[in-house]
Design a protein around this motif. Sequence first.
Motif, PDB file in Angstrom:
ATOM      1  N   PRO A 206       2.576  18.543  -6.754  1.00 50.22           N
ATOM      2  CA  PRO A 206       2.892  17.194  -7.295  1.00 50.22           C
ATOM      3  C   PRO A 206       2.571  16.229  -6.323  1.00 50.22           C
ATOM      4  N   HIS A 207       1.887  14.906  -6.633  1.00 49.04           N
ATOM      5  CA  HIS A 207       1.823  13.849  -5.459  1.00 49.04           C
ATOM      6  C   HIS A 207       3.125  13.186  -5.155  1.00 49.04           C
ATOM      7  N   VAL A 208       3.479  13.403  -3.829  1.00 47.78           N
ATOM      8  CA  VAL A 208       4.582  12.250  -3.367  1.00 47.78           C
ATOM      9  C   VAL A 208       3.989  11.244  -2.488  1.00 47.78           C
ATOM     10  N   ILE A 209       4.892  10.367  -2.161  1.00 51.56           N
ATOM     11  CA  ILE A 209       4.610   9.247  -1.254  1.00 51.56           C
ATOM     12  C   ILE A 209       4.704   9.794  -0.075  1.00 51.56           C
TER      13      ILE A 209
ATOM     14  N   ILE B 234       0.887  -1.237   0.015  1.00 52.22           N
ATOM     15  CA  ILE B 234      -0.035   0.024   0.009  1.00 52.22           C
ATOM     16  C   ILE B 234       0.903   1.234  -0.130  1.00 52.22           C
ATOM     17  N   ILE B 235       0.780   1.961  -0.953  1.00 52.31           N
ATOM     18  CA  ILE B 235       1.517   3.352  -0.996  1.00 52.31           C
ATOM     19  C   ILE B 235       0.506   4.529  -0.976  1.00 52.31           C
ATOM     20  N   VAL B 236       0.617   5.481   0.185  1.00 56.90           N
ATOM     21  CA  VAL B 236      -0.247   6.439   0.456  1.00 56.90           C
ATOM     22  C   VAL B 236       0.399   7.700  -0.443  1.00 56.90           C
ATOM     23  N   PHE B 237      -0.375   8.340  -1.135  1.00 58.69           N
ATOM     24  CA  PHE B 237       0.155   9.664  -1.610  1.00 58.69           C
ATOM     25  C   PHE B 237      -0.346  10.853  -1.119  1.00 58.69           C
TER      26      PHE B 237
END
Length: 85
Positions: free
Chosen positions: A27-30, A19-22
């Motif tokens: 800009p979307h980053v982790i 699961i990676i939460v952005f």
Amino acid sequence: MWTDVAGMLALLTAVAGNIIVFTQETPHVIAEEFLDMPASFGGEIPVDGLRGLVVPVEPADGCGNITRPPLEDNFTGRWIALIAR
């Protein structure tokens, strides 16, 4: 025939899921990353997978009573508790 072969191969396939939460802002980053690990509890995950809304819990490690999922008027699906190892 191909359906039968695909069904048999599904039984032999190991599935992993991280699961990676952005962040919501661009800009979307982790923001956070949860790596898949086998559970030492509970039943088997169905072959066709699980669907639901993931909610982080408090306390994050799940040691103790966890918070209830948010109240959503239109939601009739499943909630999935995200618990840190």
